[in-house]
Write a protein that holds these residues in place. Structure first.
Motif, PDB file in Angstrom:
ATOM      1  N   ALA A  37       3.476  36.475  61.280  1.00 29.53           N
ATOM      2  CA  ALA A  37       3.688  35.702  62.512  1.00 29.53           C
ATOM      3  C   ALA A  37       3.800  36.617  63.722  1.00 29.53           C
ATOM      4  N   LEU A  38       4.365  37.804  63.511  1.00 29.21           N
ATOM      5  CA  LEU A  38       4.551  38.732  64.626  1.00 29.21           C
ATOM      6  C   LEU A  38       3.276  39.476  65.003  1.00 29.21           C
ATOM      7  N   ILE A  39       2.412  39.751  64.034  1.00 31.81           N
ATOM      8  CA  ILE A  39       1.229  40.577  64.336  1.00 31.81           C
ATOM      9  C   ILE A  39      -0.050  39.768  64.532  1.00 31.81           C
ATOM     10  N   LEU A  40       0.047  38.466  64.534  1.00 35.95           N
ATOM     11  CA  LEU A  40      -1.136  37.645  64.780  1.00 35.95           C
ATOM     12  C   LEU A  40      -1.709  37.937  66.168  1.00 35.95           C
ATOM     13  N   PRO A  41      -3.013  37.748  66.326  1.00 34.95           N
ATOM     14  CA  PRO A  41      -3.615  37.980  67.640  1.00 34.95           C
ATOM     15  C   PRO A  41      -3.012  37.045  68.692  1.00 34.95           C
ATOM     16  N   PRO A  42      -3.068  37.448  69.949  1.00 32.16           N
ATOM     17  CA  PRO A  42      -2.478  36.644  71.027  1.00 32.16           C
ATOM     18  C   PRO A  42      -3.060  35.232  71.138  1.00 32.16           C
ATOM     19  N   SER A  43      -4.228  34.994  70.553  1.00 30.16           N
ATOM     20  CA  SER A  43      -4.826  33.666  70.649  1.00 30.16           C
ATOM     21  C   SER A  43      -4.047  32.623  69.829  1.00 30.16           C
ATOM     22  N   TRP A  44      -3.214  33.060  68.906  1.00 32.35           N
ATOM     23  CA  TRP A  44      -2.389  32.134  68.127  1.00 32.35           C
ATOM     24  C   TRP A  44      -1.217  31.687  68.978  1.00 32.35           C
ATOM     25  N   GLN A  45      -0.925  30.407  68.932  1.00 35.25           N
ATOM     26  CA  GLN A  45       0.150  29.860  69.758  1.00 35.25           C
ATOM     27  C   GLN A  45       1.509  30.040  69.068  1.00 35.25           C
ATOM     28  N   LEU A  46       2.552  29.824  69.859  1.00 36.12           N
ATOM     29  CA  LEU A  46       3.915  29.972  69.354  1.00 36.12           C
ATOM     30  C   LEU A  46       4.186  29.014  68.199  1.00 36.12           C
ATOM     31  N   ASN A  47       3.709  27.771  68.305  1.00 35.74           N
ATOM     32  CA  ASN A  47       3.964  26.817  67.219  1.00 35.74           C
ATOM     33  C   ASN A  47       3.299  27.247  65.908  1.00 35.74           C
ATOM     34  N   ASP A  48       2.157  27.935  65.967  1.00 40.25           N
ATOM     35  CA  ASP A  48       1.512  28.464  64.764  1.00 40.25           C
ATOM     36  C   ASP A  48       2.385  29.545  64.127  1.00 40.25           C
ATOM     37  N   ARG A  49       2.936  30.385  64.950  1.00 42.56           N
ATOM     38  CA  ARG A  49       3.796  31.470  64.464  1.00 42.56           C
ATOM     39  C   ARG A  49       5.087  30.917  63.851  1.00 42.56           C
ATOM     40  N   VAL A  50       5.657  29.924  64.526  1.00 41.29           N
ATOM     41  CA  VAL A  50       6.877  29.300  64.003  1.00 41.29           C
ATOM     42  C   VAL A  50       6.586  28.638  62.657  1.00 41.29           C
ATOM     43  N   MET A  51       5.448  27.992  62.548  1.00 45.11           N
ATOM     44  CA  MET A  51       5.085  27.337  61.284  1.00 45.11           C
ATOM     45  C   MET A  51       4.903  28.372  60.169  1.00 45.11           C
ATOM     46  N   LEU A  52       4.339  29.520  60.474  1.00 44.94           N
ATOM     47  CA  LEU A  52       4.210  30.577  59.463  1.00 44.94           C
ATOM     48  C   LEU A  52       5.578  31.037  58.972  1.00 44.94           C
ATOM     49  N   VAL A  53       6.497  31.265  59.892  1.00 46.37           N
ATOM     50  CA  VAL A  53       7.850  31.677  59.511  1.00 46.37           C
ATOM     51  C   VAL A  53       8.500  30.575  58.672  1.00 46.37           C
ATOM     52  N   PHE A  54       8.328  29.330  59.093  1.00 46.34           N
ATOM     53  CA  PHE A  54       8.896  28.200  58.355  1.00 46.34           C
ATOM     54  C   PHE A  54       8.341  28.143  56.928  1.00 46.34           C
ATOM     55  N   LEU A  55       7.023  28.303  56.782  1.00 47.54           N
ATOM     56  CA  LEU A  55       6.410  28.293  55.449  1.00 47.54           C
ATOM     57  C   LEU A  55       6.950  29.426  54.583  1.00 47.54           C
ATOM     58  N   GLY A  56       7.099  30.599  55.169  1.00 44.64           N
ATOM     59  CA  GLY A  56       7.673  31.720  54.427  1.00 44.64           C
ATOM     60  C   GLY A  56       9.080  31.416  53.946  1.00 44.64           C
ATOM     61  N   LEU A  57       9.865  30.772  54.796  1.00 46.73           N
ATOM     62  CA  LEU A  57      11.230  30.415  54.405  1.00 46.73           C
ATOM     63  C   LEU A  57      11.248  29.334  53.325  1.00 46.73           C
ATOM     64  N   VAL A  58      10.314  28.383  53.406  1.00 49.55           N
ATOM     65  CA  VAL A  58      10.230  27.340  52.374  1.00 49.55           C
ATOM     66  C   VAL A  58       9.851  27.960  51.035  1.00 49.55           C
ATOM     67  N   PHE A  59       8.830  28.811  51.026  1.00 52.17           N
ATOM     68  CA  PHE A  59       8.418  29.461  49.777  1.00 52.17           C
ATOM     69  C   PHE A  59       9.544  30.319  49.212  1.00 52.17           C
ATOM     70  N   SER A  60      10.235  31.029  50.065  1.00 54.14           N
ATOM     71  CA  SER A  60      11.368  31.848  49.630  1.00 54.14           C
ATOM     72  C   SER A  60      12.488  30.974  49.091  1.00 54.14           C
ATOM     73  N   GLY A  61      12.719  29.844  49.734  1.00 58.63           N
ATOM     74  CA  GLY A  61      13.745  28.914  49.269  1.00 58.63           C
ATOM     75  C   GLY A  61      13.451  28.380  47.876  1.00 58.63           C
ATOM     76  N   VAL A  62      12.184  28.108  47.603  1.00 67.77           N
ATOM     77  CA  VAL A  62      11.799  27.647  46.263  1.00 67.77           C
ATOM     78  C   VAL A  62      12.076  28.756  45.252  1.00 67.77           C
ATOM     79  N   GLY A  63      11.736  29.976  45.604  1.00 69.63           N
ATOM     80  CA  GLY A  63      12.020  31.105  44.708  1.00 69.63           C
ATOM     81  C   GLY A  63      13.507  31.268  44.452  1.00 69.63           C
ATOM     82  N   LEU A  64      14.317  31.123  45.499  1.00 72.72           N
ATOM     83  CA  LEU A  64      15.767  31.222  45.338  1.00 72.72           C
ATOM     84  C   LEU A  64      16.304  30.083  44.470  1.00 72.72           C
TER      85      LEU A  64
END
Length: 153
Positions: A37-64
Motif C-alpha cells: 500500500a505504501l509503495i504503490l505508484p502515485p496513480s493509486w488512490q488513497l481508498n485503494d491503499r486503505v483497502m489493501l491494508v484492510f485486506l492484509g489485516l483480514v487475512f492476518s486475522g484469519v491466520g490468528l
C-alpha cells in the motif's frame, strides 16, 4: 501411563508447529500488504491503499484465528479454546477422551450426551505428540473426574 506420569497442573496443549507457521504467516501477510500500500505508484488512490491494508489485516486475522486452538487443564477442569468459541468444563463433565486413527483432533464425550472438539490436540503437528497429549488428558480425566451419576437422577 500410570498416575505418576500425570502432567503437573496447569498444563496447556497446542499444535506448536502449526501455530508457529500461522503466526509467522499472519505477520508476513500484514507486513506485505502494508508495504504494498505504501509503495504503490502515485496513480493509486488513497481508498485503494486503505483497502489493501484492510485486506492484509483480514487475512492476518484469519491466520490468528486458526492459531487460537488450545486445551488448558488446571485443578478445576479444562478450558477448550477452538477457532471461535471457548468452553470451560469441570473434570466431572468429561466422560471420555477420543483420538482415533484419521481424526483431525481430539473429541471429548461429555456428561450431557454431546461431544466437543478439542482442536488444540491434533495430529497435524505430529501424531506421537498428539497421542501423548490425548493420553495425558485421558489420564487426568480418569484421575480427577467423578463417576457419572445415574441418568434418572
Amino acid at each position: 501411563m500410570t498416575s505418576t506420569d500425570l502432567p503437573d497442573l496447569p498444563v496447556t496443549w497446542l499444535p506448536r508447529r502449526t501455530r508457529a507457521v500461522l503466526l509467522t504467516a499472519s505477520g508476513v501477510l500484514a507486513t506485505v500488504f502494508v508495504v504494498m500500500a505504501l509503495i504503490l505508484p502515485p496513480s493509486w488512490q488513497l481508498n485503494d491503499r486503505v483497502m489493501l491494508v484492510f485486506l492484509g489485516l483480514v487475512f492476518s486475522g484469519v491466520g490468528l484465528m486458526l492459531a487460537r486452538p488450545r486445551v488448558d487443564a488446571d485443578a478445576d477442569g479444562v478450558l477448550v479454546v477452538n477457532l471461535v468459541r471457548s468452553r470451560r468444563l469441570h473434570w466431572a463433565e468429561i466422560l471420555r477422551v477420543n483420538l482415533k486413527q484419521g481424526d483431525p483432533w481430539v473429541t471429548l464425550d461429555l456428561a450431557d450426551g454431546t461431544s466437543l472438539a478439542a482442536m488444540g490436540i491434533q495430529p497435524s503437528g505430529g501424531r506421537d505428540q498428539a497421542v501423548r497429549a490425548a493420553l495425558q488428558l485421558r489420564d487426568l480425566v480418569e484421575s480427577r473426574g467423578a463417576a457419572p451419576e445415574p441418568a434418572n437422577a
